[in-house]
Design an enzyme around this catalytic site. Sequence first.
Site, PDB file in Angstrom:
ATOM      1  N   HIS A  63       0.836  -1.202   0.000  1.00 54.27           N
ATOM      2  CA  HIS A  63       0.000   0.000   0.000  1.00 54.27           C
ATOM      3  C   HIS A  63       0.870   1.250   0.000  1.00 54.27           C
ATOM      4  O   HIS A  63       1.910   1.282   0.659  1.00 54.27           O
ATOM      5  CB  HIS A  63      -0.951   0.002   1.214  1.00 54.27           C
ATOM      6  CG  HIS A  63      -2.097  -0.912   1.029  1.00 54.27           C
ATOM      7  ND1 HIS A  63      -3.336  -0.489   0.620  1.00 54.27           N
ATOM      8  CD2 HIS A  63      -2.185  -2.252   1.144  1.00 54.27           C
ATOM      9  CE1 HIS A  63      -4.136  -1.519   0.498  1.00 54.27           C
ATOM     10  NE2 HIS A  63      -3.459  -2.609   0.819  1.00 54.27           N
ATOM     11  N   SER A  80      -6.063   3.383  -5.919  1.00 51.96           N
ATOM     12  CA  SER A  80      -5.509   4.217  -4.852  1.00 51.96           C
ATOM     13  C   SER A  80      -5.627   5.696  -5.189  1.00 51.96           C
ATOM     14  O   SER A  80      -5.943   6.516  -4.323  1.00 51.96           O
ATOM     15  CB  SER A  80      -4.045   3.859  -4.584  1.00 51.96           C
ATOM     16  OG  SER A  80      -3.948   2.611  -3.944  1.00 51.96           O
ATOM     17  N   GLU A  83      -9.243   6.701  -4.672  1.00 57.51           N
ATOM     18  CA  GLU A  83      -9.590   6.687  -3.251  1.00 57.51           C
ATOM     19  C   GLU A  83      -8.992   7.901  -2.530  1.00 57.51           C
ATOM     20  O   GLU A  83      -9.681   8.577  -1.756  1.00 57.51           O
ATOM     21  CB  GLU A  83      -9.113   5.384  -2.607  1.00 57.51           C
ATOM     22  CG  GLU A  83      -9.896   4.169  -3.092  1.00 57.51           C
ATOM     23  CD  GLU A  83      -9.176   2.842  -2.939  1.00 57.51           C
ATOM     24  OE1 GLU A  83      -9.756   1.820  -3.347  1.00 57.51           O
ATOM     25  OE2 GLU A  83      -8.031   2.807  -2.435  1.00 57.51           O
ATOM     26  N   GLN A  84      -7.713   8.176  -2.771  1.00 60.38           N
ATOM     27  CA  GLN A  84      -7.070   9.311  -2.101  1.00 60.38           C
ATOM     28  C   GLN A  84      -7.666  10.634  -2.577  1.00 60.38           C
ATOM     29  O   GLN A  84      -7.884  11.545  -1.771  1.00 60.38           O
ATOM     30  CB  GLN A  84      -5.557   9.270  -2.305  1.00 60.38           C
ATOM     31  CG  GLN A  84      -4.905   8.131  -1.536  1.00 60.38           C
ATOM     32  CD  GLN A  84      -3.409   8.289  -1.373  1.00 60.38           C
ATOM     33  OE1 GLN A  84      -2.881   9.398  -1.358  1.00 60.38           O
ATOM     34  NE2 GLN A  84      -2.711   7.170  -1.237  1.00 60.38           N
ATOM     35  N   VAL A 119     -10.232   5.079   3.032  1.00 59.33           N
ATOM     36  CA  VAL A 119     -10.517   6.512   3.045  1.00 59.33           C
ATOM     37  C   VAL A 119     -11.905   6.870   2.525  1.00 59.33           C
ATOM     38  O   VAL A 119     -12.345   8.009   2.723  1.00 59.33           O
ATOM     39  CB  VAL A 119      -9.449   7.318   2.263  1.00 59.33           C
ATOM     40  CG1 VAL A 119      -8.075   7.133   2.897  1.00 59.33           C
ATOM     41  CG2 VAL A 119      -9.436   6.950   0.794  1.00 59.33           C
TER      42      VAL A 119
END
Length: 165
Positions: A63, A80, A83-84, A119
Site C-alpha cells: 500500500h 488508490s 480513493e485518495q 478513506v
Amino acid sequence: MIDRNDFVARFGGVFEHSPFIAERAYDAGMIDEPLTALDIHDALCATFRTASDAERLGVLRAHPDLAGKLAIAGELTEDSRREQAGAGLDRLSPEEHARFSELNAAYVAKFEFPFIIAVKGLNKNDILSAFEARIDNTREAELATASAQVEKIARLRLEALFSET
C-alpha cells in the site's frame, strides 16, 4: 465458471499489488458462480488471513503512503489514486502535506509498513485524526488494524467493481 486467468485479471488488484490472493482463492476452489462481491470478499479475506505472516506484511507494505511520494509522482494504482482523491488528499495545503509526510515517516519507522485506512467517506481531517491516534498503538494492534482496513478496502473495491457491471 469464470476461468482462472479472467478471475485474476478482474480481481487480482483488489488486494493492492497482491494477485496471489486471488490466485490462491481460485485454486482452493473458493470461487463459485454466480460471482458476488460478498462471496469473493469472503474468499479473498480467508485467503489473506491464511497467508504467512511475511506475505500479509508484504500486502500491507504494497500500500502507498497517504499523500506520499507515489501520489505526487502520479504513480499510484488507479484505485488508490481515486480513493485518495475522493478524500481530498490530492488537494492538501503545503502545511497539511508536511504533516502527512511527517506522520508517514514516523509511522513507517515505528511499524515497518505504511499507515492504511479505508478513506472512502472520510475527509483529510478524519484521516489525520485517525493517523494521530493510531501512531501510539502497539505494533500488534496496528498489524490487526491495518489488516482489517485492507479487508475493508478490498470490500469497497469489490463493491465498486460489481457496480460497474
